[in-house]
Design a protein around this motif. Structure first.
Motif, PDB file in Angstrom:
ATOM      1  N   LEU A   1       1.095  -4.736  -9.732  1.00 56.01           N
ATOM      2  CA  LEU A   1       1.681  -4.679  -8.385  1.00 56.01           C
ATOM      3  C   LEU A   1       0.922  -5.539  -7.382  1.00 56.01           C
ATOM      4  O   LEU A   1       1.530  -6.041  -6.423  1.00 56.01           O
ATOM      5  N   LEU A   2      -0.369  -5.703  -7.566  1.00 56.64           N
ATOM      6  CA  LEU A   2      -1.192  -6.404  -6.593  1.00 56.64           C
ATOM      7  C   LEU A   2      -1.380  -7.875  -6.909  1.00 56.64           C
ATOM      8  O   LEU A   2      -1.874  -8.622  -6.056  1.00 56.64           O
ATOM      9  N   VAL A   3      -1.011  -8.322  -8.109  1.00 56.86           N
ATOM     10  CA  VAL A   3      -1.225  -9.715  -8.503  1.00 56.86           C
ATOM     11  C   VAL A   3      -0.568 -10.684  -7.532  1.00 56.86           C
ATOM     12  O   VAL A   3      -1.157 -11.671  -7.143  1.00 56.86           O
ATOM     13  N   GLY A   4       0.624 -10.437  -7.110  1.00 54.89           N
ATOM     14  CA  GLY A   4       1.318 -11.342  -6.206  1.00 54.89           C
ATOM     15  C   GLY A   4       0.803 -11.286  -4.778  1.00 54.89           C
ATOM     16  O   GLY A   4       0.997 -12.230  -4.012  1.00 54.89           O
TER      17      GLY A   4
ATOM     18  N   LEU B   1     -12.385  -6.667  -5.866  1.00 56.26           N
ATOM     19  CA  LEU B   1     -12.541  -5.270  -6.267  1.00 56.26           C
ATOM     20  C   LEU B   1     -11.635  -4.999  -7.463  1.00 56.26           C
ATOM     21  O   LEU B   1     -10.588  -5.638  -7.610  1.00 56.26           O
ATOM     22  N   PRO B   2     -12.002  -4.039  -8.318  1.00 57.91           N
ATOM     23  CA  PRO B   2     -11.147  -3.736  -9.472  1.00 57.91           C
ATOM     24  C   PRO B   2      -9.800  -3.177  -9.020  1.00 57.91           C
ATOM     25  O   PRO B   2      -9.739  -2.320  -8.140  1.00 57.91           O
TER      26      PRO B   2
ATOM     27  N   PHE C   1      -9.616  -1.858   1.210  1.00 61.72           N
ATOM     28  CA  PHE C   1      -9.352  -2.838   0.142  1.00 61.72           C
ATOM     29  C   PHE C   1      -9.015  -4.197   0.745  1.00 61.72           C
ATOM     30  O   PHE C   1      -9.562  -5.223   0.325  1.00 61.72           O
ATOM     31  N   LEU C   2      -8.135  -4.215   1.740  1.00 61.16           N
ATOM     32  CA  LEU C   2      -7.753  -5.484   2.360  1.00 61.16           C
ATOM     33  C   LEU C   2      -8.913  -6.135   3.103  1.00 61.16           C
ATOM     34  O   LEU C   2      -9.093  -7.358   3.039  1.00 61.16           O
TER      35      LEU C   2
ATOM     36  N   LEU D   1      -9.027   2.995 -13.148  1.00 61.64           N
ATOM     37  CA  LEU D   1      -7.953   3.256 -12.184  1.00 61.64           C
ATOM     38  C   LEU D   1      -7.835   2.172 -11.127  1.00 61.64           C
ATOM     39  O   LEU D   1      -6.767   1.963 -10.566  1.00 61.64           O
ATOM     40  N   GLY D   2      -8.940   1.527 -10.795  1.00 62.42           N
ATOM     41  CA  GLY D   2      -8.956   0.522  -9.740  1.00 62.42           C
ATOM     42  C   GLY D   2      -9.426   1.117  -8.426  1.00 62.42           C
ATOM     43  O   GLY D   2      -9.363   2.327  -8.207  1.00 62.42           O
TER      44      GLY D   2
END
Length: 176
Positions: A171-174, A163-164, A152-153, A116-117
Motif C-alpha cells: 500500500l505504501l510503495v506508491g 522506516l520498516p 511516519f511521514l 508488521l512495519g
C-alpha cells in the motif's frame, strides 16, 4: 477520621526503608540502562567526516544519563533522600499493573516493528498505551492512527530516514 481512613492512609505512605530501597533499585536500574545505551552505541560511528554520526546523540544522552544516575545512586546509598509530607506515595496495585503492561507493550512493539512495519506497530502500541493511561477507546484509536501517520511521514520525508513498512508495504510503495 474513620478506622478505614487511618488504615488506608498508613498503607499509602512510604516507609523510610522502603523509600531508600526504591531509590537504590531505581538508581541502579538507571545506571544499567545508561551503560547499556553506551555499549550499544559503540557499534555506530561517532563522527562521519566532519559531521556528527549516528552514535553522537546516543553517546551524549548515555553520558549524561550515566552521570546523573551515578549521582542518584551515591545519594541514595548515603541516605540523602528522606520521606516527608511532600513525598508522593508509592503506586497502588492498579498503577503498577498499568506500568508493567506499558513496558510490555513497548517491548513487544520493538519486536513487532520489522514484521508488521512502523505505521501499524506504532498505531497499535499508541492506542493500547492510551487505553492503559485510562483513555477512552474512541480517543485511543484516532490517537494511535494519527501519531503513526504523522510521525511516519515526518521521519521519512523531513528526516529522510527509511522506516520498516512491513505488511503495509504494497500500500505504501506508491506513496513513498
Amino acid at each position: 477520621m474513620a478506622l478505614e481512613d487511618v488504615t488506608a492512609e498508613s498503607e499509602s505512605t512510604w516507609s523510610p526503608t522502603g523509600f531508600r530501597i526504591a531509590n537504590i533499585v531505581g538508581a541502579a536500574l538507571a545506571v544499567a540502562l545508561a551503560a547499556a545505551l553506551l555499549i550499544a552505541s559503540q557499534e555506530y560511528a561517532f563522527r562521519v567526516r566532519s559531521l556528527p554520526g549516528p552514535a553522537f546523540f546516543p553517546v551524549i544522552i548515555g553520558v549524561a544519563m550515566l552521570g546523573l544516575s551515578i549521582a542518584w545512586l551515591v545519594l541514595a546509598l548515603l541516605g540523602r533522600y528522606r520521606v516527608d509530607a511532600d513525598t508522593e506515595p508509592p503506586p497502588d496495585r492498579s498503577a503498577m499493573v498499568r506500568a508493567v503492561a506499558s513496558l510490555g507493550v513497548v517491548t513487544a512493539s520493538a519486536f513487532a516493528m520489522q514484521p508488521l512495519g512502523y505505521p501499524l506497530t506504532v498505531a497499535i502500541a499508541v492506542a493500547i498505551l492510551t487505553l492503559l493511561a485510562r483513555g477512552r477507546l474512541r480517543a485511543a484509536i484516532p490517537t494511535g492512527l494519527g501519531f503513526a501517520v504523522v510521525s511516519f511521514l515526518l521521519v521519512t520525508t523531513v528526516l529522510g530516514v527509511q522506516l520498516p513498512t512491513g505488511v503495509l508495504r504494497p500500500l505504501l510503495v506508491g506513496l513513498l
